[in-house]
Design a protein around this motif. Structure first.
Motif, PDB file in Angstrom:
ATOM      1  N   CYS A 516       0.825  -1.217   0.000  1.00 54.05           N
ATOM      2  CA  CYS A 516       0.000   0.000   0.000  1.00 54.05           C
ATOM      3  C   CYS A 516       0.856   1.262   0.000  1.00 54.05           C
ATOM      4  N   HIS A 517       1.876   1.276   0.839  1.00 51.74           N
ATOM      5  CA  HIS A 517       2.716   2.476   0.937  1.00 51.74           C
ATOM      6  C   HIS A 517       3.586   2.659  -0.297  1.00 51.74           C
ATOM      7  N   LEU A 518       4.040   1.572  -0.900  1.00 53.60           N
ATOM      8  CA  LEU A 518       4.825   1.702  -2.130  1.00 53.60           C
ATOM      9  C   LEU A 518       3.969   2.265  -3.269  1.00 53.60           C
ATOM     10  N   VAL A 537       5.284   8.753   4.277  1.00 54.37           N
ATOM     11  CA  VAL A 537       5.125   7.434   3.651  1.00 54.37           C
ATOM     12  C   VAL A 537       6.453   6.674   3.691  1.00 54.37           C
ATOM     13  N   ASP A 538       7.550   7.389   3.453  1.00 53.70           N
ATOM     14  CA  ASP A 538       8.870   6.739   3.519  1.00 53.70           C
ATOM     15  C   ASP A 538       9.138   6.179   4.918  1.00 53.70           C
ATOM     16  N   GLN A 539       8.726   6.893   5.938  1.00 55.48           N
ATOM     17  CA  GLN A 539       8.899   6.374   7.300  1.00 55.48           C
ATOM     18  C   GLN A 539       8.083   5.110   7.521  1.00 55.48           C
ATOM     19  N   SER A 540       6.881   5.087   6.998  1.00 57.11           N
ATOM     20  CA  SER A 540       6.053   3.873   7.116  1.00 57.11           C
ATOM     21  C   SER A 540       6.672   2.725   6.336  1.00 57.11           C
ATOM     22  N   ILE A 541       7.207   3.027   5.151  1.00 56.99           N
ATOM     23  CA  ILE A 541       7.868   1.983   4.351  1.00 56.99           C
ATOM     24  C   ILE A 541       9.082   1.451   5.094  1.00 56.99           C
ATOM     25  N   GLU A 542       9.855   2.345   5.690  1.00 60.39           N
ATOM     26  CA  GLU A 542      11.046   1.919   6.440  1.00 60.39           C
ATOM     27  C   GLU A 542      10.661   1.042   7.630  1.00 60.39           C
ATOM     28  N   SER A 543       9.580   1.394   8.315  1.00 65.43           N
ATOM     29  CA  SER A 543       9.130   0.579   9.447  1.00 65.43           C
ATOM     30  C   SER A 543       8.701  -0.811   8.999  1.00 65.43           C
ATOM     31  N   ALA A 544       7.912  -0.882   7.907  1.00 59.35           N
ATOM     32  CA  ALA A 544       7.476  -2.189   7.400  1.00 59.35           C
ATOM     33  C   ALA A 544       8.657  -2.996   6.884  1.00 59.35           C
TER      34      ALA A 544
END
Length: 705
Positions: A516-518, A537-544
């Motif tokens: 979803c974030h990508l 969004v990049d922070q969420s991607i990094e967390s996932a």
């Protein structure tokens, strides 16, 4: 000279004839002593030469007498001529005496006549002086009348409605203005009555002239063709002249504004329907309402017509009112001095501001019709993207027209109101659509890809961002202005996706969120004004991504059998006591360690493929490979740690009685090198840990690379 004298000459001097001889000698001496350079001698010789005198003895003896005779003859002729002159002088004297007598008689007669005619001459002189005075007064009166009094013909040109407005009219008007100004000089004289009467009379004629000009301009404005340069030039002159009467000028502008408003409104109606207000159809013009089904084009055509009409109107009025510099402003300023009551403030006349105000008034009718139709089209549109494009389109024309009319114009307030109405409609539609999307998102997709609702939202958001990117929003406030739309459109959907991810297990939840974030990042990244949201969004991607790397690392540890060994060794230090305990721990017993080694051997050939299988539902395969590689690197580091511990324990076992020294060497090898190495077998039958667990870290890295 004495040598040439005859003999006996000296003797004869003293004789009887001696005196004659002496006289002759004296004469000769005198002749010889005369200088021939004397002018008298030269003249005498020249005279003798002109007389052709021959040098003969006879001539020499009678020369003296001849000359004397000639002199006497000359004197005689002179005396004779002087006698005639004396006679003539005598006659002249007689004539002069006669003339003197006549003059005396005339003098007596003149004196008597003068005495008799003295009163008549005095009266004639007085009459001549009076005549000259009257002639001067007549000239002065003629000059005064010629300068200060208008002729009947000029009055007809100035005030009669039958006489057309032309060059003669302006010439007479300029003359009477000059006369009115010159009358001020008469007010400074002793007799002010004449100046006051003339000023009153000229003011009356001047007002009649301005009234005639005012009525003529009003008539011309009703049928004025702004595209005709000749008419414009003549109208400009008339307006510049009328500007000297601000009251009439403002009234004339009001009438002109009403006429132009009606003409422009009729033109807008014709553009909309293809026919004018008088029901005359124009087959060459395609009506704007033909595209009423397409709201964006319909509104765009209306705004384009409004912009074109505004520009044309401004250019035409600019050429009409301020094409000749500040002449109009000078006329208005002069009129304010003559009509101080017509000025409500002390500000000077600004031609540009007056032009903007006039264009604003002329376009008021078009603005009202535009507002009604655009607002109706906005309220009837149910597509949020289309409504947002309409808002951006209105904003584009608002910014464009602001440069022409300024912020205070009526059409600017209309466009501002329409833009706000479009944004309110967009927010309402977007809120309804977001609520619908959230209601549709009840569970995650089976393949863990981004839900269709999110993809639709991102597609819609992409259209919004492209529309906003083409707008004229200031670069420094683009991100700030668009962020509320991003939050309203995207954040509720992403929050719903995160809620759905919490219902999934590991690693499905992280894969679903990452997909979803990508997808969200790919949609936002091309636009600079989404930078702040892209960072979130990049922070969420990094967390996932971190969670998936941890999952892959745990997968490597558990499937390879290294997890039990690692968890057992981590609490132990590098001291000799802890290393000696290693061989006594259950996971390091021979059977358990052999089983762990076999599990590792079975795991390594397909380790990467099995790990990538865990992330097969991740849409970004490159990212899946990178995360798996990072997890493999961490697994290799863990294996090196276990390998170093086992090697150190084996070294202690081989050292035997020299345990302290062997322990030191083992600690150094385990702490610094961390590499597996073959050690020499003990002399007894004790089994080394590395024999039971022979894989090295180098082999692991090669197999997992």
């Amino acid at each position: 000279m004495s040598q040439d004298l005859p003999e006996g000459f000296d003797d004869r001097i003293g004789g009887p004839s001696g005196q004659r001889s002496n006289a002759l000698a004296n004469k000769v001496t005198r002749v010889l002593s005369i200088s021939y350079a004397d002018s008298e001698i030269r003249d005498t010789l020249r005279f003798l030469d002109s007389e052709n005198v021959q040098n003969t003895p006879e001539l020499r003896r009678g020369l003296h007498w001849s000359l004397q005779k000639e002199v006497i003859d000359c004197n005689s002729s002179i005396v004779k001529e002087f006698g005639q002159v004396a006679e003539q002088l005598k006659r002249i004297g007689t004539t002069i005496s006669s003339l003197n007598r006549c003059c005396e008689d005339m003098r007596r007669h003149v004196a008597a006549a003068r005495q008799e005619n003295a009163p008549v001459l005095e009266e004639a002189s007085t009459l001549l002086a009076q005549r000259q005075d009257l002639e001067k007064k007549k000239q002065l009166l003629d000059a005064f009348n010629k300068h200060f009094i208008l002729s009947d013909e000029e009055l007809m040109v100035l005030t009669s409605t039958t006489e057309p407005i032309g060059e003669r009219f302006f010439a007479v008007l300029a003359r009477i203005q000059q006369v009115h100004s010159d009358c001020k000089v008469l007010l400074g004289s002793e007799n002010q009555r004449l100046g006051l009467e003339l000023m009153e009379q000229n003011s009356r004629h001047l007002n009649n002239g301005y009234q005639k000009l005012y009525r003529w301009i009003q008539k011309q404005f009703k049928s004025l063709d702004l595209e005709n340069p000749q008419i414009n030039a003549f109208i400009r002159r008339s307006l510049r002249t009328l500007a000297e009467r601000p009251t009439l000028f403002e009234s004339c502008l009001d009438s002109f504004s009403e006429a132009r408003e009606h003409i422009l409104t009729d033109g807008f109606y014709s553009a909309l329907t293809g026919s004018s207000a008088n029901q005359m159809n124009d087959s060459t013009m395609k009506p704007i309402e033909f595209h009423a089904h397409d709201s964006l084009r319909y509104i765009g055509d209306m705004l384009a017509w409004t912009h074109s009409a505004t520009v044309s109107e401004r250019e035409a009025l600019e050429s009409l009112f301020i094409a000749e510099g500040d002449e109009m402003a000078k006329g208005v300023q002069a009129g304010r001095h003559s009509e101080p009551w017509s000025s409500t403030d002390g500000e000077s006349f600004d031609g540009r501001k007056a032009l903007d105000d006039l264009v604003n008034r002329n376009m008021a009718g078009v603005a009202r019709s535009l507002r009604q139709r655009v607002d109706q089209a906005i309220q009837g549109q149910q597509d949020a993207v289309t409504v947002y494009k309409i808002a951006n389109l209105i904003s584009f024309y608002r910014v464009t027209l602001t440069k022409l009319l300024g912020m205070e114009s009526f059409i600017m307030s209309t466009l501002q109101s329409l833009e706000e109405s479009a944004m309110r409609q967009f927010q309402n539609l977007q809120s309804d659509q977001t609520a619908t999307v959230q209601a549709e998102l009840t569970q995650a997709t089976a393949d863990l890809t981004a839900p269709d609702a999110l993809n639709d939202t991102l597609a819609q958001l992409t259209d919004l961002m492209r529309s906003y990117e083409s707008s004229l929003a200031p670069a420094e406030s683009r991100a700030q202005n668009f962020q509320p739309i991003l939050l309203q459109t995207l954040k509720p959907v992403l929050d719903t996706c995160e809620s759905l991810a919490q219902e999934l297990g590991t690693p499905a939840n992280s894969i679903f969120l990452l997909n979803c974030h990508l997808a969200t990042k790919n949609a936002l990244q091309p636009f600079e004004f989404t930078h702040s949201v892209t960072e979130q969004v990049d922070q969420s991607i990094e967390s996932a991504t971190t969670k998936l790397i941890d999952y892959q690392h745990a997968f490597f540890l558990h499937v390879s059998g290294l997890h039990s060994l690692l968890t057992t060794l981590i609490p132990l230090s590098d001291s000799t006591e802890d290393l000696k305990k290693t061989t006594t721990l259950p996971p390091f017993q021979a059977g358990a360690l052999n089983e762990a080694s076999q599990t590792l051997d079975d795991f390594l050939p397909s380790a990467l493929m099995d790990a990538l299988e865990n992330l097969k539902r991740l849409r970004d395969t490159r990212l899946a490979g990178d995360m798996t590689s990072e997890a493999a690197d961490r697994f290799c580091e863990d294996f090196e740690f276990v390998e170093g511990k086992l090697t150190a324990a084996d070294e202690l076992l081989l050292a035997g009685d020299d345990g302290d020294e062997a322990r030191s060497d083992g600690e150094e090898d385990a702490g610094s090198q961390g590499k597996a190495k073959k050690v020499q077998r003990p002399r007894d039958d004790a089994q080394l840990l590395r024999d039971l667990y022979p894989r090295t870290s180098a082999e692991i890295r090669v197999l997992l690379s």
